[in-house]
Design a protein around this motif. Sequence first.
Motif, PDB file in Angstrom:
ATOM      1  N   GLY A  47      -4.755  -5.847   5.975  1.00 22.70           N
ATOM      2  CA  GLY A  47      -5.472  -5.286   4.837  1.00 22.70           C
ATOM      3  C   GLY A  47      -5.224  -3.807   4.629  1.00 22.70           C
ATOM      4  N   LEU A  48      -4.693  -3.120   5.640  1.00 26.25           N
ATOM      5  CA  LEU A  48      -4.388  -1.689   5.519  1.00 26.25           C
ATOM      6  C   LEU A  48      -3.043  -1.439   4.836  1.00 26.25           C
ATOM      7  N   GLU A  49      -2.227  -2.484   4.697  1.00 31.30           N
ATOM      8  CA  GLU A  49      -0.875  -2.336   4.162  1.00 31.30           C
ATOM      9  C   GLU A  49      -0.810  -1.636   2.795  1.00 31.30           C
ATOM     10  N   PRO A  50      -1.660  -1.977   1.829  1.00 31.87           N
ATOM     11  CA  PRO A  50      -1.546  -1.295   0.529  1.00 31.87           C
ATOM     12  C   PRO A  50      -1.696   0.217   0.622  1.00 31.87           C
ATOM     13  N   LEU A  51      -2.664   0.674   1.410  1.00 33.18           N
ATOM     14  CA  LEU A  51      -2.884   2.111   1.556  1.00 33.18           C
ATOM     15  C   LEU A  51      -1.704   2.790   2.254  1.00 33.18           C
ATOM     16  N   MET A  52      -1.150   2.123   3.269  1.00 36.30           N
ATOM     17  CA  MET A  52      -0.025   2.706   3.984  1.00 36.30           C
ATOM     18  C   MET A  52       1.224   2.754   3.100  1.00 36.30           C
ATOM     19  N   LYS A  53       1.409   1.752   2.262  1.00 36.79           N
ATOM     20  CA  LYS A  53       2.552   1.768   1.346  1.00 36.79           C
ATOM     21  C   LYS A  53       2.465   2.955   0.393  1.00 36.79           C
ATOM     22  N   LYS A  54       1.272   3.187  -0.139  1.00 37.95           N
ATOM     23  CA  LYS A  54       1.098   4.311  -1.061  1.00 37.95           C
ATOM     24  C   LYS A  54       1.322   5.639  -0.339  1.00 37.95           C
ATOM     25  N   LEU A  55       0.811   5.746   0.885  1.00 37.73           N
ATOM     26  CA  LEU A  55       0.986   6.980   1.661  1.00 37.73           C
ATOM     27  C   LEU A  55       2.460   7.245   1.938  1.00 37.73           C
ATOM     28  N   PHE A  56       3.209   6.185   2.267  1.00 35.61           N
ATOM     29  CA  PHE A  56       4.643   6.332   2.529  1.00 35.61           C
ATOM     30  C   PHE A  56       5.379   6.795   1.275  1.00 35.61           C
ATOM     31  N   ILE A  57       5.057   6.205   0.140  1.00 33.51           N
ATOM     32  CA  ILE A  57       5.758   6.561  -1.096  1.00 33.51           C
ATOM     33  C   ILE A  57       5.513   8.015  -1.461  1.00 33.51           C
ATOM     34  N   GLU A  58       4.261   8.430  -1.420  1.00 30.49           N
ATOM     35  CA  GLU A  58       3.898   9.738  -1.963  1.00 30.49           C
ATOM     36  C   GLU A  58       4.086  10.893  -0.987  1.00 30.49           C
ATOM     37  N   TYR A  59       3.895  10.643   0.323  1.00 30.38           N
ATOM     38  CA  TYR A  59       3.855  11.773   1.251  1.00 30.38           C
ATOM     39  C   TYR A  59       4.763  11.604   2.470  1.00 30.38           C
ATOM     40  N   HIS A  60       5.780  10.751   2.359  1.00 27.40           N
ATOM     41  CA  HIS A  60       6.615  10.465   3.532  1.00 27.40           C
ATOM     42  C   HIS A  60       7.302  11.703   4.096  1.00 27.40           C
TER      43      HIS A  60
END
Length: 300
Positions: A47-60
Amino acid sequence: MTLHDKFSYCEGAPGNTTCSIANRSEHHSPRVEILAFIDPLCPECWGLEPLMKKLFIEYHDYFTFRFLLTTKHDTTNRCQFNQAKKIAEEWNKYARLTGMCCDSDVWYENPPSPYAVALAIKAADFQGKTSGNRFLRRIREQIFLRKKGLNSFEELQEVARLAQLDINEFYNDFHSCRSVKALQCDRRLANEMSITELPSLVFSTPCNDDEAIKVSGQYDYGIYVQILTELLGKVPQPDPLPALADYFSKQIYLTTKEVSVVYEWSEDEALKELRKLQLKQIIEPIELRSGEFWRYIASK
């Protein structure tokens, strides 16, 4: 959230891996370090995957990220029926709470071995973080979404092909003691950092003496950005989001929830955009009892 004045890590050459706790002042990377403690079959972690995907895209560009594995469930090869039923009910519960669809029937029809899955993920890790993370995502897709138990090495090897791993290296690492030791190391680090809840993220800054921040469970996306901002000492600038079709071409599978979170759309808005791509024959929907996910098909 819990504060730690030290952080833990594993390092070393093949066959000589060591785990330790080190002062952050010994490291000089300017980026925030994030350690993510998960169980690959844990529905809360999924369930944490959506938030981690967004974090990776925006702030990797502002952090390094590493998954560390623990297993909440039994490590034997097959689950007993009562245990499988309990896990299936847990999956259904968290699918409703998080919006991340999954097919809990896998626990009745072909229950996976948590230990074998974890060993395979650690074997993939030896081919680098990017390859390891890609394999982790693919293996979770096969179990959560495709209802595959992956109880034979041949099935795990097929996932390695999907993740574009070197198959010979994967075979050798899976059947060596390296993966076992790496998994033991992850568990040892979890104990050292008092990880009692999954998922847990530990944020640290190796370039100064500030304390690390442990975030257990799931929070709003803004909390993770706030932690990054505080540890960086400046406001990070997010990268633009990719076009949805381009993102699908790299991800292959996405749930409606992931699209909704990454692009900050309501579920109805996300479905509207997804249907547009479906009409263009770029993606196709796959229905599950707990929701819907989408597969990229434009390359076929």
